[in-house]
Design an enzyme around this catalytic site. Structure first.
Site, PDB file in Angstrom:
ATOM      1  N   HIS A 178      36.612  38.166  41.033  1.00 56.63           N
ATOM      2  CA  HIS A 178      36.625  39.627  40.793  1.00 56.63           C
ATOM      3  C   HIS A 178      35.213  40.176  40.616  1.00 56.63           C
ATOM      4  O   HIS A 178      34.967  41.005  39.737  1.00 56.63           O
ATOM      5  CB  HIS A 178      37.499  39.949  39.573  1.00 56.63           C
ATOM      6  CG  HIS A 178      38.975  39.778  39.838  1.00 56.63           C
ATOM      7  ND1 HIS A 178      39.723  40.712  40.506  1.00 56.63           N
ATOM      8  CD2 HIS A 178      39.825  38.750  39.554  1.00 56.63           C
ATOM      9  CE1 HIS A 178      40.980  40.281  40.607  1.00 56.63           C
ATOM     10  NE2 HIS A 178      41.061  39.096  40.047  1.00 56.63           N
ATOM     11  N   ARG A 207      39.177  49.522  38.614  1.00 60.93           N
ATOM     12  CA  ARG A 207      39.773  49.934  39.901  1.00 60.93           C
ATOM     13  C   ARG A 207      39.674  51.441  40.060  1.00 60.93           C
ATOM     14  O   ARG A 207      39.323  51.960  41.111  1.00 60.93           O
ATOM     15  CB  ARG A 207      41.230  49.466  39.968  1.00 60.93           C
ATOM     16  CG  ARG A 207      41.431  48.098  40.591  1.00 60.93           C
ATOM     17  CD  ARG A 207      40.523  47.020  40.012  1.00 60.93           C
ATOM     18  NE  ARG A 207      40.811  45.705  40.552  1.00 60.93           N
ATOM     19  CZ  ARG A 207      41.704  44.853  40.015  1.00 60.93           C
ATOM     20  NH1 ARG A 207      42.343  45.177  38.882  1.00 60.93           N
ATOM     21  NH2 ARG A 207      41.916  43.689  40.569  1.00 60.93           N
ATOM     22  N   TRP A 255      49.226  35.763  31.336  1.00 63.15           N
ATOM     23  CA  TRP A 255      49.686  36.863  32.206  1.00 63.15           C
ATOM     24  C   TRP A 255      50.646  36.404  33.282  1.00 63.15           C
ATOM     25  O   TRP A 255      51.487  37.151  33.737  1.00 63.15           O
ATOM     26  CB  TRP A 255      48.489  37.584  32.820  1.00 63.15           C
ATOM     27  CG  TRP A 255      47.747  36.894  33.936  1.00 63.15           C
ATOM     28  CD1 TRP A 255      46.783  35.945  33.810  1.00 63.15           C
ATOM     29  CD2 TRP A 255      47.916  37.115  35.342  1.00 63.15           C
ATOM     30  NE1 TRP A 255      46.326  35.559  35.043  1.00 63.15           N
ATOM     31  CE2 TRP A 255      46.992  36.270  36.006  1.00 63.15           C
ATOM     32  CE3 TRP A 255      48.733  37.959  36.106  1.00 63.15           C
ATOM     33  CZ2 TRP A 255      46.881  36.229  37.404  1.00 63.15           C
ATOM     34  CZ3 TRP A 255      48.620  37.921  37.487  1.00 63.15           C
ATOM     35  CH2 TRP A 255      47.708  37.062  38.127  1.00 63.15           C
ATOM     36  N   ASP A 269      40.349  34.866  35.956  1.00 64.87           N
ATOM     37  CA  ASP A 269      41.574  34.891  36.769  1.00 64.87           C
ATOM     38  C   ASP A 269      41.247  34.937  38.255  1.00 64.87           C
ATOM     39  O   ASP A 269      40.155  35.364  38.657  1.00 64.87           O
ATOM     40  CB  ASP A 269      42.425  36.121  36.413  1.00 64.87           C
ATOM     41  CG  ASP A 269      41.656  37.429  36.592  1.00 64.87           C
ATOM     42  OD1 ASP A 269      40.438  37.441  36.310  1.00 64.87           O
ATOM     43  OD2 ASP A 269      42.254  38.427  37.023  1.00 64.87           O
ATOM     44  N   GLU A 270      42.195  34.521  39.042  1.00 62.27           N
ATOM     45  CA  GLU A 270      42.211  34.750  40.486  1.00 62.27           C
ATOM     46  C   GLU A 270      40.837  34.527  41.133  1.00 62.27           C
ATOM     47  O   GLU A 270      40.278  35.442  41.737  1.00 62.27           O
ATOM     48  CB  GLU A 270      42.718  36.177  40.785  1.00 62.27           C
ATOM     49  CG  GLU A 270      44.134  36.376  40.322  1.00 62.27           C
ATOM     50  CD  GLU A 270      44.642  37.803  40.556  1.00 62.27           C
ATOM     51  OE1 GLU A 270      45.819  37.936  40.944  1.00 62.27           O
ATOM     52  OE2 GLU A 270      43.890  38.767  40.331  1.00 62.27           O
ATOM     53  N   THR A 309      44.994  49.617  37.537  1.00 60.84           N
ATOM     54  CA  THR A 309      44.999  50.993  38.015  1.00 60.84           C
ATOM     55  C   THR A 309      44.797  51.155  39.528  1.00 60.84           C
ATOM     56  O   THR A 309      44.375  52.221  39.977  1.00 60.84           O
ATOM     57  CB  THR A 309      43.919  51.811  37.275  1.00 60.84           C
ATOM     58  OG1 THR A 309      42.650  51.185  37.502  1.00 60.84           O
ATOM     59  CG2 THR A 309      44.197  51.892  35.793  1.00 60.84           C
ATOM     60  N   GLU A 310      45.111  50.114  40.298  1.00 62.78           N
ATOM     61  CA  GLU A 310      44.946  50.267  41.757  1.00 62.78           C
ATOM     62  C   GLU A 310      45.656  51.522  42.264  1.00 62.78           C
ATOM     63  O   GLU A 310      45.126  52.238  43.118  1.00 62.78           O
ATOM     64  CB  GLU A 310      45.505  49.045  42.498  1.00 62.78           C
ATOM     65  CG  GLU A 310      44.683  47.775  42.361  1.00 62.78           C
ATOM     66  CD  GLU A 310      45.149  46.893  41.224  1.00 62.78           C
ATOM     67  OE1 GLU A 310      45.710  47.420  40.225  1.00 62.78           O
ATOM     68  OE2 GLU A 310      44.958  45.668  41.317  1.00 62.78           O
ATOM     69  N   ASP A 360      51.760  48.739  35.356  1.00 62.78           N
ATOM     70  CA  ASP A 360      51.592  49.288  36.704  1.00 62.78           C
ATOM     71  C   ASP A 360      52.884  49.119  37.498  1.00 62.78           C
ATOM     72  O   ASP A 360      53.130  49.846  38.459  1.00 62.78           O
ATOM     73  CB  ASP A 360      50.406  48.642  37.446  1.00 62.78           C
ATOM     74  CG  ASP A 360      50.377  47.129  37.399  1.00 62.78           C
ATOM     75  OD1 ASP A 360      50.953  46.538  36.462  1.00 62.78           O
ATOM     76  OD2 ASP A 360      49.769  46.523  38.308  1.00 62.78           O
ATOM     77  N   TYR A 389      53.494  44.392  32.506  1.00 62.46           N
ATOM     78  CA  TYR A 389      52.484  44.999  33.371  1.00 62.46           C
ATOM     79  C   TYR A 389      52.983  46.409  33.683  1.00 62.46           C
ATOM     80  O   TYR A 389      53.921  46.603  34.457  1.00 62.46           O
ATOM     81  CB  TYR A 389      52.294  44.179  34.649  1.00 62.46           C
ATOM     82  CG  TYR A 389      51.183  43.150  34.564  1.00 62.46           C
ATOM     83  CD1 TYR A 389      50.887  42.527  33.352  1.00 62.46           C
ATOM     84  CD2 TYR A 389      50.410  42.817  35.672  1.00 62.46           C
ATOM     85  CE1 TYR A 389      49.866  41.595  33.263  1.00 62.46           C
ATOM     86  CE2 TYR A 389      49.385  41.881  35.590  1.00 62.46           C
ATOM     87  CZ  TYR A 389      49.115  41.283  34.385  1.00 62.46           C
ATOM     88  OH  TYR A 389      48.097  40.364  34.306  1.00 62.46           O
ATOM     89  N   ASP A 407      35.083  44.686  38.109  1.00 60.67           N
ATOM     90  CA  ASP A 407      35.956  44.066  39.114  1.00 60.67           C
ATOM     91  C   ASP A 407      35.309  44.240  40.477  1.00 60.67           C
ATOM     92  O   ASP A 407      34.205  44.795  40.581  1.00 60.67           O
ATOM     93  CB  ASP A 407      37.382  44.654  39.049  1.00 60.67           C
ATOM     94  CG  ASP A 407      38.422  43.589  39.378  1.00 60.67           C
ATOM     95  OD1 ASP A 407      38.345  43.000  40.476  1.00 60.67           O
ATOM     96  OD2 ASP A 407      39.307  43.327  38.537  1.00 60.67           O
TER      97      ASP A 407
HETATM   98  C1  ACM Z   1      45.500  39.521  36.317  1.00 67.93           C
HETATM   99  O1  ACM Z   1      46.501  40.247  36.410  1.00 67.93           O
HETATM  100  N1  ACM Z   1      44.863  39.130  37.411  1.00 67.93           N
HETATM  101  C2  ACM Z   1      45.018  39.083  35.044  1.00 67.93           C
END
Ligand code: ACM
Length: 555
Positions: free
Chosen positions: A259, A159, A395, A328-329, A471-472, A422, A420, A188
């Site tokens: 991603h 990120r 996670w 993920d996602e 790190t967004e 962040d 997390y 990503d």
């Molecule tokens: C994640 O936070 N998408 C692994």
């Protein structure tokens, strides 16, 4: 900083057992030599470059094993590989005995803390006469060993790119906290950060973006500065070697099948070309979960096999047994809409889109296993059937990890609700770009990686724990430092020390020891969040975080 008394004996993470200290003292001075037994060379080099630089000492080798004024490094295979004993003896001798080379190294980290905050500087702050001690440690014996074998930190260098030197610095910070895994999130939607020779556009195109969302995705602001960067293959080799010298494993992550927009922007044929004009995609400039995922084709598998071949070459099996494939996602909308993807579901007999996701992961599990590696992925890889031998980074809370461990898979616990980093560390308005849950230093200190009720067999599958730094909203090293510290110190104690149940943990005692630890972080130049709140320059007034109001409960 609060003017509370500091004591160099205030070790973080707390060791298993301390005997002493007595009133005698070990004096580090110009006469101090290094007596390093075979097998302890990494620590000898580290002591000379680190303590030698901090105190301006030569620390010459000695072959005299009875030498006084000496730091002795020894191995004793009756100890566990990461365990150590540190004997600070009269006669000006500090003896570090490790079960293996890593144990010796962790013992040296303890000695550095005992030597005082100046041991964390890069050059001496005072001139010392020839026989004058530069640091003093009271005689004592410390016996210590880690609770978990996997004590990790994830750095999201996708990120926001983190220059190589800052990654090396983070390896030093991990070592200082006896953490031993660096998980590098290398790819990503917003950037591809590792040079892949056979697919040069991944970095030529995929590592750069024209601008970045400034703040959370709900923020209306943009940073119009082009952003990017990547690690050359030699940069990666240097990072891996620097980590290995510090007994740290680097886990590379190439995230798939979601991603992946940066890769698709570089090579449009990787995307679902029958439902989206992938030639129009650019490296993503905002945050969130992205619909542009990889197409489930044989060509995509071959492309990524080529990527992983180079990754395996750069991250040798001896130091990087695990390879992370993300997982993920991955939104399934494009596969649902794509006639080609639907035909693949039929052809492969995988039932539905979740089956396609499993097909991707299973493929790379077999592929990595055949090459002597182990696949690890985010807990979504459980959906649609977990690949054999795969390990899971849990996670989305504990549940994925519990299910995986009960099914006999190894697990790294990194629940977003707890670790997390962040997420904001205080509720105040002045927290910079505050996102997610409020997780204070105390919350992290009371985090328990092994959930209650797990069977002993399943608990044995918890390899350890990891704090994740996405790190967004962290555009540079200083913002990363702010989010990571001081919480990483609490996390390190959770990962290393045999702490009691969360509610029985002595947080007051930890906070007291932190007064000393802040001095070490100051000497290291870590831009941590001060206990009283951010310095004005650490704030980001007017930049929106998430949620905009209130804080979600722990689920
Ligand atoms: C994640 O936070 N998408 C692994």
């Amino acid at each position: 900083m609060p003017q509370t008394q500091t004591k160099d004996d205030d070790l973080i993470p707390a060791p298993s057992r301390v005997e002493g200290p007595s009133r005698r003292a070990f004096l580090l001075d110009r006469r101090t030599t290094l007596d390093a037994a075979p097998g302890t060379e990494t620590t000898a080099r580290w002591l000379r470059t680190t303590l030698g630089a901090a105190f301006g000492l030569p620390l010459p080798d000695t072959a005299d094993e009875n030498a006084t004024h000496s730091i002795r490094l020894r191995l004793d295979d009756t100890l566990a590989p990461e365990a150590y004993r540190l004997d600070v003896l009269p006669d000006q001798v500090a003896e570090i005995t490790g079960g293996g080379p890593a144990g010796v190294f962790w013992g040296a980290q303890t000695l550095r803390q005992l030597l005082g905050p100046d041991a964390f500087r890069k050059a001496p702050t005072k001139a010392t006469a020839k026989e004058e001690p530069v640091a003093v440690v009271t005689t004592q014996t410390i016996e210590d060993a880690p609770r978990f074998g996997w004590r990790g930190l994830l750095l999201d260098v996708a990120r926001h790119f983190l220059p190589k030197d800052d990654v090396l610095r983070y390896l030093d910070l991990l070592a200082a906290h006896k953490l031993n895994v660096l998980h590098l999130h290398l790819t990503d939607d917003q950037g591809w950060r590792i040079e892949i020779r056979r697919h040069p556009r991944l970095t030529e195109i995929g590592s750069w973006r024209a601008r970045s969302k400034w703040g959370h995705r709900a923020s209306p602001l943009w940073d119009e500065t082009p952003h990017g960067g990547f690690y050359t293959q030699d940069d990666i080799r240097e990072i891996v070697a620097y980590a290995a010298e510090r007994h740290i494993t680097v886990v590379p992550e190439i995230d798939l099948p979601g991603h992946s927009q940066a890769a698709i922007a570089a090579y449009p044929e990787l995307g679902n070309t029958d439902v989206v004009d992938t030639t129009a995609l650019t490296v993503w400039d905002t945050w969130g979960v992205n619909p542009n995922v990889l197409a489930p084709t044989e060509a995509v598998l071959r492309f990524y096999e080529g990527v992983f071949e180079e990754v395996l070459d750069l991250f040798p099996a001896a130091t990087s047994p695990f390879v992370h494939v993300g997982g993920d996602e991955c939104p399934k909308d494009q596969w649902k809409a794509s006639p080609a993807a639907q035909a693949r579901i039929e052809e492969l007999g995988v039932g539905d889109e979740d089956g396609l996701q499993s097909w991707f992961i299973r493929h790379f599990d077999r592929w990595l296993t055949a090459r002597g590696r182990r696949l690890i992925g985010w807990d979504e890889i459980l959906e649609g059937g977990l690949a054999e031998g795969a390990a899971v980074s849990s996670w989305r809370g504990y549940a994925g990890g519990v299910a995986a461990a009960e099914a006999g898979h190894d697990v790294v616990m990194c629940p977003e609700q707890q670790v997390y980093l962040d997420h904001r560390q205080a509720p105040g308005e002045e927290e910079p770009m505050p996102i997610g849950y409020v997780r204070t230093l105390e919350d992290v200190y009371r985090f328990e990686p092994v959930p209650p009720g797990l069977s002993p067999e399943a608990a044995a599958h918890i390899l350890g724990t990891q704090a994740n730094v996405w790190t967004e909203v962290m555009e540079n090293r200083s913002r990363i430092d702010y989010q990571v510290f001081p919480r990483l110190a609490a996390f390190a104690e959770v990962a290393w020390s045999a702490l009691p149940a969360p509610e029985a943990r002595d947080y007051t005692g930890f906070e007291r020891r932190m007064h000393t630890h802040y001095r070490r972080l100051d000497a290291l130049g870590v831009d941590y969040r001060p206990p009283a709140g951010p310095h004005p320059r650490q704030q980001r007034p007017g930049v929106l975080g998430r949620p905009l109001e209130g804080t979600p409960p722990i689920v």
